[in-house]
Write a protein that holds these residues in place. Structure first.
Motif, PDB file in Angstrom:
ATOM      1  N   SER A  95      29.808  84.716  36.949  1.00 55.18           N
ATOM      2  CA  SER A  95      29.916  83.261  36.777  1.00 55.18           C
ATOM      3  C   SER A  95      30.744  82.607  37.879  1.00 55.18           C
ATOM      4  O   SER A  95      31.102  81.428  37.764  1.00 55.18           O
ATOM      5  N   GLN A  96      31.040  83.327  38.934  1.00 58.04           N
ATOM      6  CA  GLN A  96      31.762  82.726  40.048  1.00 58.04           C
ATOM      7  C   GLN A  96      30.945  81.579  40.654  1.00 58.04           C
ATOM      8  O   GLN A  96      29.718  81.562  40.570  1.00 58.04           O
ATOM      9  N   LYS A  97      31.651  80.647  41.269  1.00 56.69           N
ATOM     10  CA  LYS A  97      30.996  79.438  41.772  1.00 56.69           C
ATOM     11  C   LYS A  97      29.852  79.763  42.713  1.00 56.69           C
ATOM     12  O   LYS A  97      28.787  79.140  42.667  1.00 56.69           O
ATOM     13  N   LYS A  98      30.048  80.747  43.566  1.00 56.46           N
ATOM     14  CA  LYS A  98      28.978  81.225  44.436  1.00 56.46           C
ATOM     15  C   LYS A  98      28.529  82.579  43.919  1.00 56.46           C
ATOM     16  O   LYS A  98      29.336  83.498  43.785  1.00 56.46           O
ATOM     17  N   ALA A  99      27.246  82.705  43.606  1.00 56.17           N
ATOM     18  CA  ALA A  99      26.734  83.964  43.057  1.00 56.17           C
ATOM     19  C   ALA A  99      27.062  85.110  44.008  1.00 56.17           C
ATOM     20  O   ALA A  99      26.676  85.076  45.181  1.00 56.17           O
ATOM     21  N   PRO A 100      27.784  86.137  43.536  1.00 54.59           N
ATOM     22  CA  PRO A 100      28.209  87.212  44.429  1.00 54.59           C
ATOM     23  C   PRO A 100      27.092  88.174  44.819  1.00 54.59           C
ATOM     24  O   PRO A 100      27.250  88.948  45.759  1.00 54.59           O
ATOM     25  N   GLU A 101      25.972  88.147  44.093  1.00 53.74           N
ATOM     26  CA  GLU A 101      24.848  89.028  44.408  1.00 53.74           C
ATOM     27  C   GLU A 101      23.556  88.226  44.289  1.00 53.74           C
ATOM     28  O   GLU A 101      23.407  87.379  43.406  1.00 53.74           O
ATOM     29  N   GLY A 102      22.611  88.540  45.167  1.00 61.61           N
ATOM     30  CA  GLY A 102      21.392  87.753  45.259  1.00 61.61           C
ATOM     31  C   GLY A 102      20.554  87.722  43.998  1.00 61.61           C
ATOM     32  O   GLY A 102      19.924  86.701  43.683  1.00 61.61           O
ATOM     33  N   TRP A 103      20.531  88.825  43.236  1.00 64.16           N
ATOM     34  CA  TRP A 103      19.670  88.865  42.055  1.00 64.16           C
ATOM     35  C   TRP A 103      20.087  87.841  41.006  1.00 64.16           C
ATOM     36  O   TRP A 103      19.268  87.434  40.170  1.00 64.16           O
ATOM     37  N   LEU A 104      21.339  87.396  41.050  1.00 60.26           N
ATOM     38  CA  LEU A 104      21.801  86.392  40.092  1.00 60.26           C
ATOM     39  C   LEU A 104      21.126  85.043  40.312  1.00 60.26           C
ATOM     40  O   LEU A 104      21.155  84.174  39.434  1.00 60.26           O
ATOM     41  N   ASN A 105      20.519  84.868  41.470  1.00 58.07           N
ATOM     42  CA  ASN A 105      19.800  83.627  41.757  1.00 58.07           C
ATOM     43  C   ASN A 105      18.355  83.673  41.275  1.00 58.07           C
ATOM     44  O   ASN A 105      17.590  82.739  41.510  1.00 58.07           O
ATOM     45  N   GLY A 106      17.983  84.769  40.599  1.00 57.94           N
ATOM     46  CA  GLY A 106      16.644  84.851  40.026  1.00 57.94           C
ATOM     47  C   GLY A 106      16.446  83.806  38.937  1.00 57.94           C
ATOM     48  O   GLY A 106      17.404  83.318  38.329  1.00 57.94           O
ATOM     49  N   LYS A 107      15.207  83.463  38.666  1.00 57.82           N
ATOM     50  CA  LYS A 107      14.890  82.396  37.715  1.00 57.82           C
ATOM     51  C   LYS A 107      15.308  82.770  36.294  1.00 57.82           C
ATOM     52  O   LYS A 107      15.088  83.892  35.841  1.00 57.82           O
ATOM     53  N   TRP A 108      15.888  81.796  35.608  1.00 61.84           N
ATOM     54  CA  TRP A 108      16.318  82.007  34.231  1.00 61.84           C
ATOM     55  C   TRP A 108      15.168  82.485  33.350  1.00 61.84           C
ATOM     56  O   TRP A 108      15.336  83.393  32.528  1.00 61.84           O
ATOM     57  N   GLU A 109      13.981  81.888  33.528  1.00 64.36           N
ATOM     58  CA  GLU A 109      12.867  82.260  32.660  1.00 64.36           C
ATOM     59  C   GLU A 109      12.495  83.731  32.817  1.00 64.36           C
ATOM     60  O   GLU A 109      12.070  84.381  31.851  1.00 64.36           O
ATOM     61  N   ASP A 110      12.684  84.294  34.013  1.00 67.05           N
ATOM     62  CA  ASP A 110      12.403  85.720  34.212  1.00 67.05           C
ATOM     63  C   ASP A 110      13.427  86.579  33.471  1.00 67.05           C
ATOM     64  O   ASP A 110      13.081  87.607  32.880  1.00 67.05           O
ATOM     65  N   PHE A 111      14.683  86.165  33.514  1.00 63.09           N
ATOM     66  CA  PHE A 111      15.721  86.890  32.777  1.00 63.09           C
ATOM     67  C   PHE A 111      15.449  86.809  31.273  1.00 63.09           C
ATOM     68  O   PHE A 111      15.607  87.795  30.548  1.00 63.09           O
ATOM     69  N   PHE A 112      15.060  85.627  30.815  1.00 64.24           N
ATOM     70  CA  PHE A 112      14.787  85.422  29.394  1.00 64.24           C
ATOM     71  C   PHE A 112      13.676  86.364  28.930  1.00 64.24           C
ATOM     72  O   PHE A 112      13.804  87.042  27.905  1.00 64.24           O
ATOM     73  N   ARG A 113      12.593  86.420  29.686  1.00 65.15           N
ATOM     74  CA  ARG A 113      11.467  87.281  29.306  1.00 65.15           C
ATOM     75  C   ARG A 113      11.876  88.754  29.332  1.00 65.15           C
ATOM     76  O   ARG A 113      11.497  89.528  28.446  1.00 65.15           O
ATOM     77  N   LEU A 114      12.638  89.144  30.348  1.00 67.66           N
ATOM     78  CA  LEU A 114      13.050  90.541  30.445  1.00 67.66           C
ATOM     79  C   LEU A 114      13.951  90.930  29.281  1.00 67.66           C
ATOM     80  O   LEU A 114      13.820  92.031  28.728  1.00 67.66           O
ATOM     81  N   MET A 115      14.848  90.046  28.885  1.00 68.90           N
ATOM     82  CA  MET A 115      15.706  90.359  27.741  1.00 68.90           C
ATOM     83  C   MET A 115      14.865  90.583  26.491  1.00 68.90           C
ATOM     84  O   MET A 115      15.113  91.510  25.714  1.00 68.90           O
ATOM     85  N   GLY A 116      13.851  89.755  26.294  1.00 71.04           N
ATOM     86  CA  GLY A 116      12.971  89.946  25.144  1.00 71.04           C
ATOM     87  C   GLY A 116      12.232  91.269  25.203  1.00 71.04           C
ATOM     88  O   GLY A 116      12.082  91.959  24.194  1.00 71.04           O
ATOM     89  N   LYS A 117      11.781  91.655  26.393  1.00 71.55           N
ATOM     90  CA  LYS A 117      11.035  92.906  26.550  1.00 71.55           C
ATOM     91  C   LYS A 117      11.906  94.138  26.345  1.00 71.55           C
ATOM     92  O   LYS A 117      11.394  95.221  26.045  1.00 71.55           O
ATOM     93  N   THR A 118      13.208  93.996  26.542  1.00 72.76           N
ATOM     94  CA  THR A 118      14.099  95.156  26.442  1.00 72.76           C
ATOM     95  C   THR A 118      14.881  95.193  25.133  1.00 72.76           C
ATOM     96  O   THR A 118      15.853  95.933  25.008  1.00 72.76           O
ATOM     97  N   GLY A 119      14.452  94.402  24.153  1.00 69.38           N
ATOM     98  CA  GLY A 119      15.008  94.529  22.814  1.00 69.38           C
ATOM     99  C   GLY A 119      16.055  93.514  22.415  1.00 69.38           C
ATOM    100  O   GLY A 119      16.581  93.573  21.299  1.00 69.38           O
ATOM    101  N   VAL A 120      16.389  92.584  23.293  1.00 67.70           N
ATOM    102  CA  VAL A 120      17.375  91.563  22.938  1.00 67.70           C
ATOM    103  C   VAL A 120      16.741  90.601  21.929  1.00 67.70           C
ATOM    104  O   VAL A 120      15.654  90.065  22.184  1.00 67.70           O
ATOM    105  N   PRO A 121      17.375  90.370  20.783  1.00 71.44           N
ATOM    106  CA  PRO A 121      16.818  89.421  19.803  1.00 71.44           C
ATOM    107  C   PRO A 121      16.920  87.991  20.333  1.00 71.44           C
ATOM    108  O   PRO A 121      18.020  87.464  20.509  1.00 71.44           O
ATOM    109  N   LEU A 122      15.787  87.381  20.591  1.00 74.06           N
ATOM    110  CA  LEU A 122      15.789  86.063  21.223  1.00 74.06           C
ATOM    111  C   LEU A 122      16.426  84.991  20.344  1.00 74.06           C
ATOM    112  O   LEU A 122      16.852  83.951  20.851  1.00 74.06           O
ATOM    113  N   GLN A 123      16.508  85.256  19.050  1.00 75.12           N
ATOM    114  CA  GLN A 123      17.186  84.302  18.176  1.00 75.12           C
ATOM    115  C   GLN A 123      18.653  84.171  18.569  1.00 75.12           C
ATOM    116  O   GLN A 123      19.247  83.099  18.429  1.00 75.12           O
ATOM    117  N   ARG A 124      19.235  85.253  19.068  1.00 74.38           N
ATOM    118  CA  ARG A 124      20.641  85.185  19.481  1.00 74.38           C
ATOM    119  C   ARG A 124      20.802  84.280  20.702  1.00 74.38           C
ATOM    120  O   ARG A 124      21.815  83.604  20.854  1.00 74.38           O
TER     121      ARG A 124
END
Length: 283
Positions: A95-124
């Motif tokens: 959460s640093q002001k400047k993302a310390p690694e490039g992958w953190l700049n990936g699209k939120w929607e891609d992270f959201f979908r991946l979390m769902g695919k790997t078992g994260v309960p989307l209700q949370r």
């Protein structure tokens, strides 16, 4: 550290530095008798193929793939960290002001979908106000994380990290049976940085130990001056007072689902749970 490892002369035994989980492959049941490979291969699944956020289940098991060295044996060094500390440290780092690694700049929607695919309960995620993907369309994961109050941000970081922490725990269990594996706790390494790396190198590369140790010493944060620590994006915990960490740990512990996962994960990687955080009375 990568620069130090690169100084090894050709022809020495291979060494796998497993900071992140190595490729795993999970199956439901026995494929020879009606079982199948889980749809998301690195995540355990149930009979319907749905991903499970778990070590494994009575009918699901995972295997770890190791590379085949071109010659000689393969040494494995697996770095571990207390899962409670992983979450808080990762939250501050990501959460640093400047993302310390490039992958953190990936699209939120891609992270959201991946979390769902790997078992994260989307209700949370919905409970954190993140259930509508389009609401944050075009934003990066880092931007979404930074926009949240820290009590919500640390929960999001837990859910993003949870599949990898379960993979770390499975890897820890598997490598306990690997004769050439060393499992090193992060806290041990930071407390005795030089001694820890000297022990690793003595085991695998005694013939170049002193030459490589010069590079190792340059990577020891404990030897840095305050100015170097202050500008390093990789040093986060020491920049926050202990009470800030304690507050975020309590936030995690007051969420029943998060607490359940962390209280299962922590002993599964050889750590004791923090005192007072796993009692059911916090429900």
């Amino acid at each position: 550290m990568a620069e130090a490892l690169a100084r090894f002369p050709a022809g020495l035994p291979g060494i796998l530095r497993a900071s992140n989980p190595v490729a795993q492959e999970c199956f439901y049941g026995n494929p020879r008798y009606g079982g199948f490979r889980c749809p998301q291969p690195e995540v355990p699944c149930n009979a319907s193929g749905a991903p499970l956020l778990a070590l494994d289940s009575s009918n699901s098991s995972c295997f770890m793939h190791l590379p085949q060295p071109s010659r000689g044996a393969l040494g494995v060094v697996h770095f571990l960290r207390n899962p409670w500390d992983i979450v808080v440290s990762a939250y501050w780092y990501h959460s640093q002001k400047k993302a310390p690694e490039g992958w953190l700049n990936g699209k939120w929607e891609d992270f959201f979908r991946l979390m769902g695919k790997t078992g994260v309960p989307l209700q949370r995620l919905a409970d954190l106000g993140l259930g509508a993907v389009q609401q944050h369309a075009g934003q990066s994961y880092a931007e979404v994380l930074r926009a949240l109050p820290d009590e919500q941000g640390v929960q999001l970081e837990f859910w993003r990290s949870a599949p990898a922490m379960y993979a770390m725990a499975r890897q820890y269990g598997i490598l306990q049976h690997h004769p050439d594996a060393q499992q090193v706790q992060f806290e041990q390494m930071m407390a005795s940085f030089e001694a820890t790396w000297r022990g690793i190198l003595q085991r695998y590369y005694p013939q170049v130990l002193e030459r490589v140790m010069k590079g190792v010493q340059e990577c020891d944060p404990g030897s840095w001056d305050q100015e170097k620590v202050a500008v390093s994006a990789h040093v986060t915990s020491s920049k926050h007072p202990p009470e800030a960490k304690d507050r975020l740990l309590r936030v995690l512990a007051t969420q029943p689902d998060i607490r359940r996962h962390l209280c299962e994960l922590t002993p599964a990687v050889g750590y004791p749970n923090p005192e007072g955080l796993c009692e059911s009375s916090t429900d």
